[in-house]
Design an enzyme around this catalytic site. Structure first.
Site, PDB file in Angstrom:
ATOM      1  N   LYS A 108       2.460   1.926  -5.326  1.00  0.00           N
ATOM      2  CA  LYS A 108       3.071   1.284  -6.532  1.00  0.00           C
ATOM      3  C   LYS A 108       2.538   1.672  -7.726  1.00  0.00           C
ATOM      4  CE  LYS A 108       3.021  -2.590  -4.352  1.00  0.00           C
ATOM      5  NZ  LYS A 108       3.323  -2.599  -2.822  1.00  0.00           N
ATOM      6  N   ARG A 126       1.759 -29.213  -5.880  1.00  0.00           N
ATOM      7  CA  ARG A 126       1.626 -29.655  -7.119  1.00  0.00           C
ATOM      8  C   ARG A 126       0.428 -30.279  -7.654  1.00  0.00           C
ATOM      9  NH1 ARG A 126       6.689 -32.635  -5.044  1.00  0.00           N
ATOM     10  NH2 ARG A 126       5.331 -32.805  -3.513  1.00  0.00           N
ATOM     11  N   ASP A 156       0.812  -1.232   0.081  1.00  0.00           N
ATOM     12  CA  ASP A 156       0.058  -0.064  -0.084  1.00  0.00           C
ATOM     13  C   ASP A 156       0.801   1.329  -0.043  1.00  0.00           C
ATOM     14  OD1 ASP A 156      -2.351  -1.738   0.267  1.00  0.00           O
ATOM     15  OD2 ASP A 156      -1.941  -1.792   2.236  1.00  0.00           O
ATOM     16  N   VAL A 198       4.417  13.826  -3.704  1.00  0.00           N
ATOM     17  CA  VAL A 198       3.693  14.604  -2.575  1.00  0.00           C
ATOM     18  C   VAL A 198       2.182  14.896  -2.824  1.00  0.00           C
ATOM     19  CG1 VAL A 198       5.954  16.052  -1.888  1.00  0.00           C
ATOM     20  CG2 VAL A 198       4.679  16.610  -3.740  1.00  0.00           C
ATOM     21  N   ASP A 230       2.973  14.566   2.546  1.00  0.00           N
ATOM     22  CA  ASP A 230       2.289  15.646   2.523  1.00  0.00           C
ATOM     23  C   ASP A 230       1.077  15.455   3.471  1.00  0.00           C
ATOM     24  OD1 ASP A 230       1.594  13.821   0.173  1.00  0.00           O
ATOM     25  OD2 ASP A 230      -0.360  14.430   0.198  1.00  0.00           O
ATOM     26  N   THR A 239      -7.139 -11.152   2.579  1.00  0.00           N
ATOM     27  CA  THR A 239      -8.201 -10.249   1.778  1.00  0.00           C
ATOM     28  C   THR A 239      -9.382 -11.227   1.165  1.00  0.00           C
ATOM     29  OG1 THR A 239      -6.939 -10.869  -0.286  1.00  0.00           O
ATOM     30  CG2 THR A 239      -6.262  -8.721   0.658  1.00  0.00           C
ATOM     31  N   GLN A 289       2.120  -6.238  -2.754  1.00  0.00           N
ATOM     32  CA  GLN A 289       2.339  -6.479  -1.207  1.00  0.00           C
ATOM     33  C   GLN A 289       3.759  -5.558  -1.063  1.00  0.00           C
ATOM     34  OE1 GLN A 289       1.197  -9.490  -2.949  1.00  0.00           O
ATOM     35  NE2 GLN A 289      -0.822  -8.402  -2.838  1.00  0.00           N
ATOM     36  N   GLY A 312      -4.095  -4.018  -4.837  1.00  0.00           N
ATOM     37  CA  GLY A 312      -5.042  -2.749  -5.382  1.00  0.00           C
ATOM     38  C   GLY A 312      -4.111  -1.610  -6.050  1.00  0.00           C
ATOM     39  N   HIS A 313      -3.670  -1.676  -7.152  1.00  0.00           N
ATOM     40  CA  HIS A 313      -2.753  -0.493  -7.531  1.00  0.00           C
ATOM     41  C   HIS A 313      -3.801   0.772  -7.969  1.00  0.00           C
ATOM     42  CE1 HIS A 313       0.860  -3.440  -7.437  1.00  0.00           C
ATOM     43  NE2 HIS A 313       0.413  -3.356  -6.423  1.00  0.00           N
ATOM     44  N   THR A 358     -10.499  -4.248   0.214  1.00  0.00           N
ATOM     45  CA  THR A 358     -11.160  -4.833   1.192  1.00  0.00           C
ATOM     46  C   THR A 358     -12.031  -3.559   1.862  1.00  0.00           C
ATOM     47  OG1 THR A 358      -9.644  -4.823   2.790  1.00  0.00           O
ATOM     48  CG2 THR A 358      -9.807  -7.191   1.556  1.00  0.00           C
ATOM     49  N   GLY A 359     -11.490  -2.371   1.550  1.00  0.00           N
ATOM     50  CA  GLY A 359     -12.089  -1.241   2.283  1.00  0.00           C
ATOM     51  C   GLY A 359     -11.687  -1.210   3.707  1.00  0.00           C
TER      52      GLY A 359
HETATM   53  P1  IMP Z   1      -3.650 -12.346   1.701  1.00  0.00           P
HETATM   54  O1  IMP Z   1      -2.625 -12.044   0.469  1.00  0.00           O
HETATM   55  O2  IMP Z   1      -5.298 -12.190   0.963  1.00  0.00           O
HETATM   56  O3  IMP Z   1      -3.709 -13.732   1.961  1.00  0.00           O
HETATM   57  O4  IMP Z   1      -3.428 -11.740   2.953  1.00  0.00           O
HETATM   58  C1  IMP Z   1      -2.199 -11.953   3.707  1.00  0.00           C
HETATM   59  C2  IMP Z   1      -2.000 -10.761   4.439  1.00  0.00           C
HETATM   60  O5  IMP Z   1      -1.629  -9.837   3.670  1.00  0.00           O
HETATM   61  C3  IMP Z   1      -3.218 -10.019   5.101  1.00  0.00           C
HETATM   62  O6  IMP Z   1      -2.829  -9.392   6.414  1.00  0.00           O
HETATM   63  C4  IMP Z   1      -3.687  -8.819   4.007  1.00  0.00           C
HETATM   64  O7  IMP Z   1      -4.146  -7.823   4.722  1.00  0.00           O
HETATM   65  C5  IMP Z   1      -2.227  -8.637   3.421  1.00  0.00           C
HETATM   66  N1  IMP Z   1      -2.321  -8.241   2.277  1.00  0.00           N
HETATM   67  C6  IMP Z   1      -2.529  -8.831   1.086  1.00  0.00           C
HETATM   68  N2  IMP Z   1      -2.355  -8.184  -0.103  1.00  0.00           N
HETATM   69  C7  IMP Z   1      -1.936  -7.013   0.312  1.00  0.00           C
HETATM   70  C8  IMP Z   1      -1.909  -5.709  -0.327  1.00  0.00           C
HETATM   71  O8  IMP Z   1      -1.878  -5.459  -1.546  1.00  0.00           O
HETATM   72  N3  IMP Z   1      -1.563  -4.277   0.398  1.00  0.00           N
HETATM   73  C9  IMP Z   1      -1.613  -4.608   1.751  1.00  0.00           C
HETATM   74  N4  IMP Z   1      -1.835  -5.880   2.409  1.00  0.00           N
HETATM   75  C10 IMP Z   1      -2.136  -6.718   1.866  1.00  0.00           C
END
Ligand code: IMP
Length: 422
Positions: free
Chosen positions: A19, A146, A16, A412, A334, A132, A225, A43-44, A302-303
């Protein structure tokens, strides 16, 4: 002709960091943009010309019509979510089917993977990872076991293979107490979306990337991530299930380490974490609430509220080491414009023990801070380094000295223009 390079843009804390914005900004410099790990858990967010897109699986270089975008073998892909995302980009006027290459080795997220994700989380009680819910863990588990299905599988006898894996999942779900599940509606859309995927270039992307490098083209590897969510190097078990660090760029794209050029480590001027797990810099007070409110720190997928805290040098030093970061990108300073004082976590402490290096078990450590002056000036309209308020310039200088790595880019504000290259 000189061979091309793969530069990587990696989130170096908990993801977050922004990126999407930086990849979009970098895209003109590269010929290809590739995702190497993760899936629709990411979520970019990209904002330009008053439009906002949240990309989950599609690389953020997709809005430049001259660039090839790749979903690499290290990724996992949910065809139904991918279809929605691709249609949204197409509806905005971009033709993408010839410019988006998908690795035949990337694994497919089935509807039952998502059910398993939720069922495993429910079974964990208080020890939930806070995933998520997109089926990431179960899909990577099947890959390691596998038994997973890959994009290449959709080319032949797919329904048979799908039914076999689904049956296996339903048995496990049954054992977990999830019975009489009706997934027919979701499954119908999912199977249709598998057909839809066929219009894209499903290919051996590792060969395509290496060919491009041989031809002198440059690749940007777009991380997903962050380092502390890496399956090996993160705060296990509170991690995602992929290799989010530099090693993942090589395995997730099929390139050799000597092809890697610059490693951009992206972080925010403060810290956030979404989901459960240790977070020594977490602020439970008004300051944390203010950072969340001003920084709009709510999950793009996920909000959920993101947990907020001051910048963490222990985490950053560790991530710089693990990834071989050559240049830093600092986002969202900022957000701190109105604070009188800015704190920086310089060490962790537990039971009288102090450490400046990342401990094996980050649970139970508290942050030790140093305090700097706030700049108390809006940064968002500043475009030149000469115009930085002194306290902001001092903050940058302090971080660069502590991290022994240059901060080459400063963002910024959310717009493309609010980016300063030093
Ligand atoms: P998963 O990737 O859905 O299995 O989640 C595993 C952990 O990674 C959880 O704590 C999520 O909140 C965190 N996580 C997964 N994807 C992101 C992301 O894109 N940004 C921030 N945290 C993430």
């Amino acid at each position: 002709m000189a061979k091309g390079k793969v530069d990587a843009l990696l989130g170096i804390v908990f993801g977050d960091e922004g990126k999407g914005k930086v990849v979009d900004f970098f895209t003109p410099r590269y010929d290809l943009v590739a995702r190497f790990a993760g899936g629709p858990n990411a979520g970019h967010t990209i904002i330009f010309e008053g439009k906002k897109f949240v990309l989950r699986s599609i690389p953020s270089g997709i809005f430049d019509e001259n660039k090839i975008n790749i979903i690499g073998n290290g990724c996992v892909i949910a065809p139904d979510l991918f279809m929605n995302e691709a249609k949204e980009v197409e509806a905005a006027g971009y033709s993408i089917d010839r410019r988006l290459l998908i690795s035949r080795r990337a694994h497919l997220i089935l509807p039952t993977h998502r059910l398993l994700d939720k069922a495993y989380e429910a079974a964990k009680g208080n020890a939930k990872v806070g995933t998520t819910g997109k089926g990431i863990g179960p899909t990577y588990s099947d890959k390691a076991a596998r038994v997973g299905l890959r994009v290449g599988d959709i080319e032949e006898n797919f329904k048979e293979k799908y039914d076999a894996l689904k049956a296996r999942h339903l048995d496990i779900l049954n054992d977990l107490g999830c019975r009489d599940l009706d997934i027919s509606a979701e499954e119908k859309v999912w199977l249709e979306s598998v057909e839809y995927m066929k219009k894209f270039r499903l290919c051996d992307t590792e060969i395509e990337i290496n060919r491009a490098l041989e031809a002198g083209q440059n690749v940007l590897a777009e991380g997903a991530q962050g380092t502390l969510l890496d399956i090996d190097h993160g705060t296990y078990p509170f991690v995602s299930s992929s290799s989010t660090t530099i090693g993942g760029v090589c395995t997730g794209l099929g390139i050799a380490p000597q092809n890697v050029g610059r490693v951009w480590g992206i972080f925010k001027a403060y810290s956030t974490r979404v989901g459960s797990g240790p977070f020594p810099v977490e602020l439970f007070d008004e300051t944390g609430t203010e950072i969340r409110r001003i920084g709009k720190e709510f999950g793009a997928v996920t909000g959920r509220d993101r947990r907020c805290g001051w910048v963490d040098l222990v985490a950053l030093k560790y991530a710089i080491m693990i990834n071989g970061v050559t240049d830093l990108v600092m986002m969202k300073a900022d957000v701190l414009d109105t604070f009188d004082k800015i704190k920086v976590c310089v060490a962790y402490e537990k039971n009288g023990v102090r450490t400046e290096s990342m401990p094996y078990d980050t649970e139970g450590w508290t942050a030790v801070y140093e305090e700097l002056e706030g700049w108390k000036t809006p940064l968002s309209d500043i475009r030149r380094e000469e115009d930085f308020p002194k306290a902001y310039a001092d903050y940058i200088d302090y971080l660069e000295k502590a991290l022994k790595t240059p901060i080459a880019i400063l963002s910024v504000g959310p717009e493309r223009e609010a980016t300063i290259i030093r």
